[in-house]
Design an enzyme around this catalytic site. Structure first.
Site, mmCIF file in Angstrom:
data_model
loop_
_atom_site.group_PDB
_atom_site.id
_atom_site.type_symbol
_atom_site.label_atom_id
_atom_site.label_comp_id
_atom_site.label_asym_id
_atom_site.label_seq_id
_atom_site.Cartn_x
_atom_site.Cartn_y
_atom_site.Cartn_z
ATOM 1 N N GLU A 1 -0.518 -31.677 14.262
ATOM 2 C CA GLU A 1 -1.321 -33.379 14.467
ATOM 3 C C GLU A 1 -1.653 -34.211 13.949
ATOM 4 O O GLU A 1 -1.959 -35.003 13.844
ATOM 5 C CB GLU A 1 -3.085 -32.729 15.362
ATOM 6 C CG GLU A 1 -1.936 -31.950 16.680
ATOM 7 C CD GLU A 1 -3.057 -31.395 17.476
ATOM 8 O OE1 GLU A 1 -4.400 -31.269 16.717
ATOM 9 O OE2 GLU A 1 -3.073 -30.812 18.754
ATOM 10 N N TYR B 1 -1.121 -35.597 24.357
ATOM 11 C CA TYR B 1 -1.286 -34.569 25.530
ATOM 12 C C TYR B 1 -0.241 -34.215 26.787
ATOM 13 O O TYR B 1 -0.628 -33.872 27.912
ATOM 14 C CB TYR B 1 -2.522 -35.274 26.681
ATOM 15 C CG TYR B 1 -3.697 -35.012 25.551
ATOM 16 C CD1 TYR B 1 -4.074 -33.902 25.690
ATOM 17 C CD2 TYR B 1 -4.240 -36.021 25.327
ATOM 18 C CE1 TYR B 1 -5.614 -34.112 24.674
ATOM 19 C CE2 TYR B 1 -5.680 -36.791 24.900
ATOM 20 C CZ TYR B 1 -5.420 -34.836 24.558
ATOM 21 O OH TYR B 1 -7.575 -34.436 23.520
ATOM 22 N N ASN C 1 -15.648 -34.513 26.950
ATOM 23 C CA ASN C 1 -15.978 -33.532 26.641
ATOM 24 C C ASN C 1 -16.432 -33.344 24.376
ATOM 25 O O ASN C 1 -16.173 -32.914 23.804
ATOM 26 C CB ASN C 1 -15.629 -32.404 26.640
ATOM 27 C CG ASN C 1 -14.257 -32.205 25.726
ATOM 28 O OD1 ASN C 1 -13.309 -33.592 25.703
ATOM 29 N ND2 ASN C 1 -12.925 -31.002 26.748
ATOM 30 N N LYS D 1 -13.797 -38.535 20.344
ATOM 31 C CA LYS D 1 -13.430 -38.943 21.345
ATOM 32 C C LYS D 1 -14.076 -40.586 21.637
ATOM 33 O O LYS D 1 -15.386 -40.450 21.617
ATOM 34 C CB LYS D 1 -13.245 -37.792 23.091
ATOM 35 C CG LYS D 1 -12.130 -37.174 22.333
ATOM 36 C CD LYS D 1 -12.268 -36.079 23.963
ATOM 37 C CE LYS D 1 -11.143 -34.720 23.915
ATOM 38 N NZ LYS D 1 -10.966 -34.005 25.266
HETATM 39 N N1 UDP Z 1 -9.202 -31.791 30.476
HETATM 40 C C1 UDP Z 1 -9.464 -32.251 31.889
HETATM 41 N N2 UDP Z 1 -9.556 -31.622 33.402
HETATM 42 C C2 UDP Z 1 -9.048 -30.266 32.974
HETATM 43 C C3 UDP Z 1 -8.447 -29.609 31.727
HETATM 44 C C4 UDP Z 1 -9.007 -30.375 30.689
HETATM 45 O O1 UDP Z 1 -10.118 -33.582 32.080
HETATM 46 O O2 UDP Z 1 -9.256 -29.177 33.840
HETATM 47 C C5 UDP Z 1 -9.072 -32.816 29.460
HETATM 48 C C6 UDP Z 1 -10.311 -32.337 27.973
HETATM 49 O O3 UDP Z 1 -10.600 -33.819 28.045
HETATM 50 C C7 UDP Z 1 -9.175 -31.415 27.692
HETATM 51 C C8 UDP Z 1 -7.872 -32.360 27.817
HETATM 52 O O4 UDP Z 1 -8.115 -32.781 28.908
HETATM 53 O O5 UDP Z 1 -10.593 -31.616 25.946
HETATM 54 C C9 UDP Z 1 -7.016 -31.331 26.775
HETATM 55 O O6 UDP Z 1 -7.162 -30.263 27.370
HETATM 56 P P1 UDP Z 1 -6.708 -29.036 26.827
HETATM 57 O O7 UDP Z 1 -6.402 -27.594 27.684
HETATM 58 O O8 UDP Z 1 -5.813 -28.938 25.238
HETATM 59 O O9 UDP Z 1 -8.216 -28.463 26.430
HETATM 60 P P2 UDP Z 1 -9.213 -28.492 24.502
HETATM 61 O O10 UDP Z 1 -8.001 -28.242 23.574
HETATM 62 O O11 UDP Z 1 -8.979 -30.207 24.892
HETATM 63 O O12 UDP Z 1 -10.133 -27.578 24.739
#
Ligand code: UDP
Ligand code: MG
Length: 157
Positions: free
Chosen positions: A126, A49, A112, A9
């Site tokens: 993806e 997203y 993250n 990222k």
């Molecule tokens: N995210 C956020 N707040 C939240 C949950 C997700 O900012 O409460 C962001 C974070 O950058 C995350 C992305 O949205 O990596 C996608 O969310 P997902 O639930 O798909 O998590 P991931 O698969 O990345 O662990």
């Protein structure tokens, strides 16, 4: 073998973590099938997203993914989707276990560091979203026989 997608990222690019992140996957024995730098335009963010589009944090997430270009990688290996998710750790980096990428490199739930596909079906979608077929390379690793046992080589080929 199974393929998965990771995104390094913009926050990781800005913080100079690209090399450390790539090294982790390389050292693990995942094969790089494709790697490219790109900017995520509005359409790509909305598509990638879409499951989060109604969440209050979506505008922040969108801005964070458009803060700079990012690096997309297609990684290949036995059970690569699950293995890479384990290496990446929990979404909220503060809860991600030490030893995981998020656990070691981030304090944030949003910034993250990496994205990783969360299922085999989503990985296929993806990978197609970020790579054209000709951008993926199907070459043989010279050390596969030292990375996997004989039974695994047959099972996961
Ligand atoms: N995210 C956020 N707040 C939240 C949950 C997700 O900012 O409460 C962001 C974070 O950058 C995350 C992305 O949205 O990596 C996608 O969310 P997902 O639930 O798909 O998590 P991931 O698969 O990345 O662990
Ligand atoms: Mg996700």
């Amino acid at each position: 073998m199974e393929k998965t997608l990771i995104l390094i990222k913009p926050n990781a690019i800005q913080r100079g973590l690209t090399g450390d992140i790539i090294t982790r996957f390389e050292r693990k024995g995942l094969r790089f099938a494709g790697i490219k730098m790109l900017f995520m335009d509005d359409e790509l963010v909305a598509e990638h997203y879409s499951h989060l589009k109604d969440r209050p944090f979506f505008p922040y997430l969108k801005a964070s993914m458009q803060a700079s270009p990012l690096i997309a990688c297609c990684l290949e290996g036995a059970e690569a989707v699950e293995t890479v998710r384990l290496m990446v750790g929990a979404t909220n980096s503060r809860k991600a276990l030490p030893g995981t990428i998020r656990g070691d490199f981030s304090m944030s739930g949003e910034q993250n560091v990496v994205h990783a596909s969360d299922s085999v079906e989503n990985a296929l979608v993806e990978i197609n979203r970020f790579f054209k077929p000709e951008e993926l390379f199907d070459y043989q690793s010279a050390v596969t026989c030292f990375e996997y046992g004989g039974e695994e080589t047959l099972k996961f080929k």
